[in-house]
Design a protein around this motif. Structure first.
Motif, short mmCIF file in Angstrom:
data_model
loop_
_atom_site.label_atom_id
_atom_site.label_comp_id
_atom_site.label_asym_id
_atom_site.label_seq_id
_atom_site.Cartn_x
_atom_site.Cartn_y
_atom_site.Cartn_z
N LYS A 295 0.83 -1.20 0.00
CA LYS A 295 0.00 0.00 0.00
C LYS A 295 0.86 1.25 0.00
N ASP B 254 -3.50 5.30 -6.50
CA ASP B 254 -4.51 5.27 -5.45
C ASP B 254 -4.62 3.84 -4.93
N GLN C 180 -6.80 2.34 -3.38
CA GLN C 180 -8.12 1.75 -3.58
C GLN C 180 -8.25 1.12 -4.97
N SER C 181 -7.50 1.66 -5.93
CA SER C 181 -7.60 1.12 -7.29
C SER C 181 -6.93 -0.24 -7.43
N ASP D 291 -6.76 -2.27 -4.54
CA ASP D 291 -7.09 -2.92 -3.28
C ASP D 291 -7.41 -4.40 -3.48
N ASP E 209 -5.42 -7.25 -1.48
CA ASP E 209 -6.24 -8.18 -0.70
C ASP E 209 -5.70 -9.61 -0.75
#
Length: 413
Positions: free
Chosen positions: A351, A360, A362-363, A365, A369
């Motif tokens: 991250k 980003d 989140q892009s 994620d 994960d």
């Protein structure tokens, strides 16, 4: 840990010996005076045991261990009528290589508690850890092998196609799923100008990913051995014909291949008055010059270029000190044919490195994960077979080595 790793399937062959195992903590049972861990690797499961009279540090580690964490264990293999399979390992040491967060779906399911297929597919890399799921793909592999063997015997030429931009993230997902070592032969699509002799918008790639590596040297060693084998096979079967048709000889390389760091490469290039456009990367002209240097200095057609800067490597490459990555390129007769790297498997570091690259989090994620539920140290490589053929035969362009070349100005045939 001192002893060489073995797989769970072979514990019975080492009764009375010290063994080292690496894998996933599938189940954990702490009964106070005694604790058990079932370790799973790609071959089987084996029970690990520790009592309160043994090493208290190991017992404490077990008591704080989360299910599906990736662990390394050293201990004594012993027979046990009570243990599954009649054997177990009494732990002397336990190291957590990658701690797992709370699982989104179980790996060991209780009857009637199988998650809905949509949730299983959301966390496919965890779902694939289950033996019954993995078996599907082992059967698929055997089916494909038999099919290909039959077709080759009948005089067919193998051709495979996959609609994907790159298998990179998904072969890493296989590492998180516990497949340990995977390869893929498939189509890769790239949005690049492709006007050079070495580029295409669509090409077939060889991809490899390996778990439980100790570092970049494991990847380098594997590719050295693989290329020696491949070139031996080609030389034996087609060496004379290649020499006759293309006027070039297949040279089976010596191991180890030369290795040069980026800083060393820049010094060599400066001595040869080769202009440099970047202090952290090499141009095609510089690659050719380094290929000539390897041939002159080492009598070798291959050279690994190591210690690439983080500036020119993706965020998922593991970093070492001095702002360099644990990655390398392999040059063959002065042309890059492979990029290798140890991957970063720690989600918090991934991250941070994504943010440093201006991405980003989140892009990506969904990708990060993969590593939240226990993932072993791993790395891999992408190999360009068309570039190998180009260099091997002395072709002008990979377009000659491509069955149907695709570029910005060629869509047919």
């Amino acid at each position: 840990m001192s002893s060489e790793r073995i797989h769970a399937r072979y514990v019975s062959e080492h009764i009375g010996e010290q063994v080292t195992l690496k894998g996933w903590a599938q189940t954990i049972r702490d009964q106070g005076k005694i604790a058990f861990v079932v370790l799973r690797d790609v071959t089987d499961t084996v029970q690990l045991v520790i009592t309160k009279n043994d090493d208290t540090d190991v017992l404490e580690t077990v008591q704080n261990l989360s299910t599906e964490s990736v662990i390394e264990v050293t201990g004594t293999a012993q027979s046990s009528d009570q243990a599954p399979g009649g054997r177990e390992v009494k732990m002397d040491s336990l190291t957590v290589l990658s701690a797992a967060a709370d699982l989104p779906i179980p790996v060991v399911e209780k009857e009637g508690e199988t998650p809905h297929i949509s949730k299983r597919l959301d966390y496919r890399w965890v779902d694939l850890r289950k033996e019954e799921t993995r078996t599907i793909f082992e059967v698929w592999t055997e089916m494909e092998r038999a099919f290909e063997e039959f077709c080759r015997r009948e005089g067919f030429i193998d051709e495979k196609a996959y609609l994907s931009q790159s298998p990179q993230f998904y072969k890493q997902m296989a590492m998180a799923a516990g497949f340990e070592n995977v390869f893929e032969v498939g189509a890769v699509f790239r949005a690049e100008k492709s006007f050079t002799p070495r580029h295409a918008t669509e090409f077939t790639g060889f991809d490899v990913e390996m778990s439980f590596i100790e570092g970049l040297h494991d990847l380098i060693s594997w590719e050295e051995r693989m290329l020696v084998y491949v070139l031996e096979q080609i030389q034996e079967t087609y060496g004379e014909r290649i020499k006759e048709l293309y006027g070039t000889e297949i040279v089976v390389p010596e191991i180890p291949f030369p290795r040069i760091s980026m800083n060393e490469a820049k010094a060599i290039l400066a001595e040869r008055d080769i202009p440099s456009k970047s202090p952290v990367d090499v141009s095609p002209e510089e690659e050719r010059a380094l290929g000539e240097y390897a041939q002159e200095e080492y009598g070798h057609e291959f050279v690994f270029l190591t210690e690439y800067s983080t500036q020119v490597r993706p965020f998922y490459h593991m970093r070492s000190e001095n702002n360099v990555t644990k990655s390398a390129d392999l040059l063959y007769r002065g042309l890059e044919i492979t990029t290798l790297a140890q991957r970063e498997h720690r989600p918090e570091v991934l991250k941070q490195q994504a943010q440093e690259k201006g991405i980003d989090p989140q892009s990506v994620d969904y990708y990060i994960d993969f590593f939240r539920y226990g993932c072993p140290p791993h790395g891999g490589m992408g190999i360009g077979p068309s570039r190998i053929i180009k260099q091997m035969l002395g072709l002008e362009s990979i377009r000659e080595a491509t069955y149907l070349f695709r570029g910005p100005k060629r869509m047919s045939p």
